[in-house]
Design a protein around this motif. Structure first.
Motif, PDB file in Angstrom:
ATOM      1  N   TRP A  73       0.848  -1.192   0.000  1.00 15.26           N
ATOM      2  CA  TRP A  73       0.000   0.000   0.000  1.00 15.26           C
ATOM      3  C   TRP A  73       0.883   1.240   0.000  1.00 15.26           C
ATOM      4  CZ3 TRP A  73      -0.369   3.709   3.996  1.00 15.26           C
ATOM      5  CH2 TRP A  73       0.442   3.444   5.102  1.00 15.26           C
ATOM      6  N   TYR A  79      -7.974   3.600  -2.692  1.00 17.97           N
ATOM      7  CA  TYR A  79      -8.312   2.177  -2.716  1.00 17.97           C
ATOM      8  C   TYR A  79      -7.699   1.454  -1.521  1.00 17.97           C
ATOM      9  CZ  TYR A  79      -9.864   3.320  -7.382  1.00 17.97           C
ATOM     10  OH  TYR A  79     -10.508   3.890  -8.440  1.00 17.97           O
ATOM     11  N   CYS A  80      -6.511   1.889  -1.087  1.00 15.86           N
ATOM     12  CA  CYS A  80      -5.883   1.323   0.110  1.00 15.86           C
ATOM     13  C   CYS A  80      -6.697   1.686   1.342  1.00 15.86           C
ATOM     14  CB  CYS A  80      -4.449   1.826   0.252  1.00 15.86           C
ATOM     15  SG  CYS A  80      -3.361   1.353  -1.099  1.00 15.86           S
ATOM     16  N   THR A 118       0.777   0.008  -8.805  1.00 15.37           N
ATOM     17  CA  THR A 118      -0.653  -0.029  -8.531  1.00 15.37           C
ATOM     18  C   THR A 118      -0.889  -0.711  -7.191  1.00 15.37           C
ATOM     19  OG1 THR A 118      -1.036  -0.245 -10.904  1.00 15.37           O
ATOM     20  CG2 THR A 118      -2.893  -0.702  -9.447  1.00 15.37           C
ATOM     21  N   THR A 130      -4.260  -7.470  -7.648  1.00 14.07           N
ATOM     22  CA  THR A 130      -4.292  -6.010  -7.633  1.00 14.07           C
ATOM     23  C   THR A 130      -5.693  -5.509  -7.332  1.00 14.07           C
ATOM     24  OG1 THR A 130      -2.519  -5.979  -9.250  1.00 14.07           O
ATOM     25  CG2 THR A 130      -3.739  -3.945  -8.961  1.00 14.07           C
ATOM     26  N   ASN A 131      -5.779  -4.643  -6.330  1.00 17.23           N
ATOM     27  CA  ASN A 131      -7.028  -4.022  -5.899  1.00 17.23           C
ATOM     28  C   ASN A 131      -8.165  -5.041  -5.737  1.00 17.23           C
ATOM     29  OD1 ASN A 131      -8.678  -1.966  -5.042  1.00 17.23           O
ATOM     30  ND2 ASN A 131      -9.127  -1.208  -7.088  1.00 17.23           N
TER      31      ASN A 131
END
Length: 141
Positions: A73, A79-80, A118, A130-131
């Motif tokens: 992060w 988003y984090c 990302t 990812t995410n």
């Protein structure tokens, strides 16, 4: 380390300036409410809401031992923040790596994301995601 605090500091300074303007207009209640909003935004965008970060190598070593996911992060990432808030107390069970503090962590994220930093990038069983959805991350615990 300092760039992690730029956004929170700007939010506090901006909120203070706006609150001062409201006080000079004779609206102390509005000033207090606006300052509170800016302080909350500064707190949420700061590194303070995240569990203590480890180095990438240490997080990967611990993950190999206990099987817990590693989360890469960076401060200010919406988003984090969403992942951290939606995980709630479960977030303490993950190994968190701040890529702005750890060059090896940033390199791991770039390797997993075609050269892009990302985040959040969650590594479960040596497989990067990812995410990911916070509920999926909670299930991995």
């Amino acid at each position: 380390m300092t760039r992690a605090w730029i956004l929170p500091i700007l939010l506090v300074l901006g909120g203070s300036a706006i609150a001062t303007g409201q006080i000079s207009k004779g609206s102390p209640g509005t000033a207090a409410a606006l300052l509170l909003v800016f302080l909350v935004l500064a707190g949420v965008s700061s590194p303070l809401i995240f569990p203590r970060s480890l180095g990438a190598r240490e997080a990967q070593r611990r993950s190999a031992v206990d099987g817990r996911p590693v989360v890469f992060w960076r401060p200010g990432c919406t988003y984090c923040i969403r992942l951290r808030i939606r995980l709630g107390r479960s977030a303490r069970h993950l190994h968190w790596v701040n890529i702005w503090r750890d060059p090896a962590g940033a390199a791991a994220v770039r390797a997993a994301n075609d050269g892009n930093e990302t985040v959040p990038t969650v590594v479960v069983a040596n497989e990067p995601h990812t995410n990911p959805d916070p509920e999926w991350v909670r299930e991995q615990l």
